[in-house]
Design a protein around this motif. Sequence first.
Motif, PDB file in Angstrom:
ATOM      1  N   THR A 174       0.836  -1.198   0.000  1.00  0.00           N
ATOM      2  CA  THR A 174       0.000   0.000   0.000  1.00  0.00           C
ATOM      3  C   THR A 174       0.871   1.249   0.000  1.00  0.00           C
ATOM      4  OG1 THR A 174      -1.876  -1.054   1.095  1.00  0.00           O
ATOM      5  CG2 THR A 174      -1.671   1.329   1.364  1.00  0.00           C
ATOM      6  N   GLU A 175       0.588   2.161  -0.949  1.00  0.00           N
ATOM      7  CA  GLU A 175       1.298   3.439  -0.983  1.00  0.00           C
ATOM      8  C   GLU A 175       0.425   4.512  -0.342  1.00  0.00           C
ATOM      9  OE1 GLU A 175       0.942   1.790  -4.086  1.00  0.00           O
ATOM     10  OE2 GLU A 175       2.946   0.904  -4.131  1.00  0.00           O
ATOM     11  N   VAL A 176       1.059   5.387   0.424  1.00  0.00           N
ATOM     12  CA  VAL A 176       0.350   6.470   1.107  1.00  0.00           C
ATOM     13  C   VAL A 176       1.069   7.782   0.803  1.00  0.00           C
ATOM     14  CG1 VAL A 176      -0.404   7.403   3.330  1.00  0.00           C
ATOM     15  CG2 VAL A 176      -0.412   4.925   2.951  1.00  0.00           C
ATOM     16  N   PHE A 177       0.290   8.812   0.456  1.00  0.00           N
ATOM     17  CA  PHE A 177       0.824  10.143   0.158  1.00  0.00           C
ATOM     18  C   PHE A 177       0.082  11.164   1.009  1.00  0.00           C
ATOM     19  CE2 PHE A 177       0.816   7.455  -3.512  1.00  0.00           C
ATOM     20  CZ  PHE A 177       2.052   7.626  -4.106  1.00  0.00           C
ATOM     21  N   ALA A 178       0.797  12.165   1.472  1.00  0.00           N
ATOM     22  CA  ALA A 178       0.169  13.265   2.201  1.00  0.00           C
ATOM     23  C   ALA A 178       0.779  14.567   1.716  1.00  0.00           C
ATOM     24  CB  ALA A 178       0.378  13.113   3.704  1.00  0.00           C
ATOM     25  N   GLY A 179      -0.081  15.576   1.514  1.00  0.00           N
ATOM     26  CA  GLY A 179       0.437  16.874   1.110  1.00  0.00           C
ATOM     27  C   GLY A 179      -0.532  17.648   0.254  1.00  0.00           C
ATOM     28  N   ASP A 180       0.015  18.601  -0.478  1.00  0.00           N
ATOM     29  CA  ASP A 180      -0.764  19.471  -1.353  1.00  0.00           C
ATOM     30  C   ASP A 180       0.187  20.022  -2.405  1.00  0.00           C
ATOM     31  OD1 ASP A 180       0.749  21.436  -0.027  1.00  0.00           O
ATOM     32  OD2 ASP A 180      -0.858  21.861   1.396  1.00  0.00           O
ATOM     33  N   ARG A 181      -0.199  21.115  -3.056  1.00  0.00           N
ATOM     34  CA  ARG A 181       0.636  21.640  -4.135  1.00  0.00           C
ATOM     35  C   ARG A 181       1.958  22.215  -3.633  1.00  0.00           C
ATOM     36  NH1 ARG A 181      -2.962  26.867  -6.061  1.00  0.00           N
ATOM     37  NH2 ARG A 181      -2.694  28.154  -4.195  1.00  0.00           N
ATOM     38  N   GLU A 182       2.072  22.403  -2.320  1.00  0.00           N
ATOM     39  CA  GLU A 182       3.323  22.904  -1.754  1.00  0.00           C
ATOM     40  C   GLU A 182       4.341  21.794  -1.516  1.00  0.00           C
ATOM     41  OE1 GLU A 182       3.943  26.095  -1.458  1.00  0.00           O
ATOM     42  OE2 GLU A 182       1.932  26.500  -2.243  1.00  0.00           O
ATOM     43  N   GLY A 183       3.898  20.537  -1.560  1.00  0.00           N
ATOM     44  CA  GLY A 183       4.825  19.429  -1.348  1.00  0.00           C
ATOM     45  C   GLY A 183       4.103  18.175  -0.902  1.00  0.00           C
ATOM     46  N   VAL A 184       4.668  17.020  -1.256  1.00  0.00           N
ATOM     47  CA  VAL A 184       4.050  15.726  -0.954  1.00  0.00           C
ATOM     48  C   VAL A 184       5.110  14.790  -0.394  1.00  0.00           C
ATOM     49  CG1 VAL A 184       2.922  13.687  -1.943  1.00  0.00           C
ATOM     50  CG2 VAL A 184       2.278  15.967  -2.738  1.00  0.00           C
ATOM     51  N   VAL A 185       4.731  14.042   0.650  1.00  0.00           N
ATOM     52  CA  VAL A 185       5.592  13.003   1.192  1.00  0.00           C
ATOM     53  C   VAL A 185       4.907  11.664   0.950  1.00  0.00           C
ATOM     54  CG1 VAL A 185       4.602  13.150   3.524  1.00  0.00           C
ATOM     55  CG2 VAL A 185       6.915  12.245   3.212  1.00  0.00           C
ATOM     56  N   ALA A 186       5.699  10.615   0.692  1.00  0.00           N
ATOM     57  CA  ALA A 186       5.140   9.313   0.323  1.00  0.00           C
ATOM     58  C   ALA A 186       5.862   8.196   1.049  1.00  0.00           C
ATOM     59  CB  ALA A 186       5.254   9.093  -1.184  1.00  0.00           C
ATOM     60  N   CYS A 187       5.145   7.087   1.242  1.00  0.00           N
ATOM     61  CA  CYS A 187       5.760   5.883   1.791  1.00  0.00           C
ATOM     62  C   CYS A 187       5.040   4.666   1.233  1.00  0.00           C
ATOM     63  CB  CYS A 187       5.696   5.872   3.322  1.00  0.00           C
ATOM     64  SG  CYS A 187       4.044   5.543   3.981  1.00  0.00           S
ATOM     65  N   SER A 188       5.599   3.512   1.512  1.00  0.00           N
ATOM     66  CA  SER A 188       4.997   2.241   1.116  1.00  0.00           C
ATOM     67  C   SER A 188       5.001   1.324   2.323  1.00  0.00           C
ATOM     68  CB  SER A 188       5.804   1.621  -0.027  1.00  0.00           C
ATOM     69  OG  SER A 188       5.335   0.337  -0.338  1.00  0.00           O
ATOM     70  N   CYS A 189       3.896   0.589   2.521  1.00  0.00           N
ATOM     71  CA  CYS A 189       3.849  -0.350   3.643  1.00  0.00           C
ATOM     72  C   CYS A 189       3.358  -1.709   3.155  1.00  0.00           C
ATOM     73  CB  CYS A 189       2.953   0.172   4.765  1.00  0.00           C
ATOM     74  SG  CYS A 189       1.193   0.225   4.380  1.00  0.00           S
ATOM     75  N   ALA A 190       3.870  -2.747   3.773  1.00  0.00           N
ATOM     76  CA  ALA A 190       3.495  -4.118   3.405  1.00  0.00           C
ATOM     77  C   ALA A 190       2.209  -4.481   4.132  1.00  0.00           C
ATOM     78  CB  ALA A 190       4.618  -5.079   3.766  1.00  0.00           C
ATOM     79  N   SER A 191       1.072  -4.153   3.527  1.00  0.00           N
ATOM     80  CA  SER A 191      -0.225  -4.423   4.156  1.00  0.00           C
ATOM     81  C   SER A 191      -0.729  -5.826   3.856  1.00  0.00           C
ATOM     82  CB  SER A 191      -1.256  -3.390   3.697  1.00  0.00           C
ATOM     83  OG  SER A 191      -1.276  -3.291   2.293  1.00  0.00           O
ATOM     84  N   GLY A 192      -0.087  -6.509   2.909  1.00  0.00           N
ATOM     85  CA  GLY A 192      -0.486  -7.874   2.595  1.00  0.00           C
ATOM     86  C   GLY A 192      -1.696  -7.932   1.680  1.00  0.00           C
ATOM     87  N   PRO A 193      -2.022  -9.127   1.195  1.00  0.00           N
ATOM     88  CA  PRO A 193      -3.087  -9.276   0.193  1.00  0.00           C
ATOM     89  C   PRO A 193      -4.468  -9.576   0.758  1.00  0.00           C
ATOM     90  CG  PRO A 193      -1.859 -11.317   0.364  1.00  0.00           C
ATOM     91  CD  PRO A 193      -1.249 -10.374   1.378  1.00  0.00           C
ATOM     92  N   ALA A 194      -4.677  -9.379   2.075  1.00  0.00           N
ATOM     93  CA  ALA A 194      -5.956  -9.780   2.673  1.00  0.00           C
ATOM     94  C   ALA A 194      -7.135  -9.072   2.023  1.00  0.00           C
ATOM     95  CB  ALA A 194      -5.938  -9.501   4.177  1.00  0.00           C
ATOM     96  N   PHE A 195      -7.034  -7.747   1.811  1.00  0.00           N
ATOM     97  CA  PHE A 195      -8.155  -7.008   1.232  1.00  0.00           C
ATOM     98  C   PHE A 195      -8.351  -7.321  -0.250  1.00  0.00           C
ATOM     99  CE2 PHE A 195      -7.356  -3.945   4.840  1.00  0.00           C
ATOM    100  CZ  PHE A 195      -8.507  -4.290   5.529  1.00  0.00           C
TER     101      PHE A 195
END
Length: 523
Positions: A262-283
């Motif tokens: 799962t990739e997660v991003f937070a921010g706006d037009r001033e800047g964005v930070v991103a990460c990836s987490c191993a949430s697994g295939p359950a969903f």
Amino acid sequence: MGRPVEVSPLAWKLHLSLPETLLKGGESYAEGLLRAAEEAGVGELRLSLSAMRQLPKVLSSALDVTLTISDGRVISVEGGDTSGRLYGVALDLGTSKIVGHLVSLVDGETLAMASTENPQAVHGEDIISRITFALDGPGNLDELRRLLLEAVNRVLETLCAEAGVAPGEVYEAVAVGNTLMHHLFLGLEPSSLARAPFNPVIRQGLSVTARELGVAINPAGNVHLPALVAGFVGSDAVADLLATGLCDSEAPALLVDVGTNTEVFAGDREGVVACSCASGPAFEGAHVSHGVKAVSGAIERLRIDPETLEVDYEIIDDAKPIGLCGSAMIDALAEMWKNGLIDDLGRLNLDAETSRMRAAADGGEFVVAWSDAAGTGRDITLTQRDVEELLLAKAAIYAACSIMLRRQGLKAEELGRVYVAGAFGSYLDPESAVAIGMLPDVPAERIVFAGNTAVAGARMILLSTEARRTAEALAEGVRYHELSLDPEFNREFLNAVFIPHKEPERFPTALRLARRRPRSTRS
């Protein structure tokens, strides 16, 4: 979801009406054709070798021809006016599923959609397992690439057959995926992704001929792989950002693309930070007893009556139910928790006054659909082990969201939008996702289910050279945060295993629901 773009693809066609005497003096076929194109207002073209090979036959039998041009190169020469038949394909190379959209590069219309399971799963459901397999023996990398390429070509064959398009009329493909899928598609050794700092072999956008990759479109066609963000945030994430417009947002926003990774991003037009987490295939249906993908027969919505504890559900295509897809799993957790069928740690309440709750080998199970109503002929259940698997997945997702907000200096209430993309079919109940503590507690109207934003973004890149340039800039501008090196992640993860959270004050909406939980146990 996907924003509209002006149709201005990299590949386009030029129809030329040629004079009876095309060549002047000692001109070659190539010189005569390029001069005719220049006289039509299109200069500085170059001929590819594949186009040169077509010239003698085409120019000896036709007075009008159509050139297919990609990035200033003539890649095909056809007799007659074929300018109305020009196609491209947008591909999402997912860890679990390969998705393709066939698109007209003339007017931007999507003509067909197809998907297939990623056959690489036989060598591991998650990214780390596949990296391990790729590095574990000679020929393993080639095997993973072969499986992926065969799946891509099956999708292409289906798309062309459905739309009545010849594969040779498809001149452009845009393929997005996480960094490992990108590397495996290109046949790049992923050893650098197995150890910190997880540097990819290449990060910039790359274009390769279909012939070089073995992709079943026109052999001279272009296959474009957009830029990557980092070792575990790939071009699919860039496509997500492009499709949602998060990087243009004035108000802070959160984007969560749920999948095996799962990739997660937070921010706006001033800047964005991103990460990836191993949430697994359950969903996505794996590791859950009656979990399925969002296919025909999957239960996608679910409610439990607070008085009778009976279950009401909706099924994709109104078929007989065969299992629960991701959106129904989230509904089930939320409804079971609200109605006292599981506690804050996800433990099943075996004393609940309903025949749907019963003891089982692994600690109990709750019957969602009885066998006489099911398409499988068996009871469709959620077991204690299933609940635990789902809580681990939701905890990883929320922990990633929490850390991204903190890195960006944001609080949940400041978010103008929360975009949710990925494995949920056509539906996700925002209240359920907040109630179980998977997403930050924001008003339901701010949560937008965005669908497959990866393929939507790939389609934008396919149709628009401007979007292609924007994608490259987005990949360069996003700040990547490596969760595996974050000392706060384990604490956040363990706290998020609770429903909704070990610190429930983070979830006032869930607390209001909890106050309405009925007494559903025997005294």
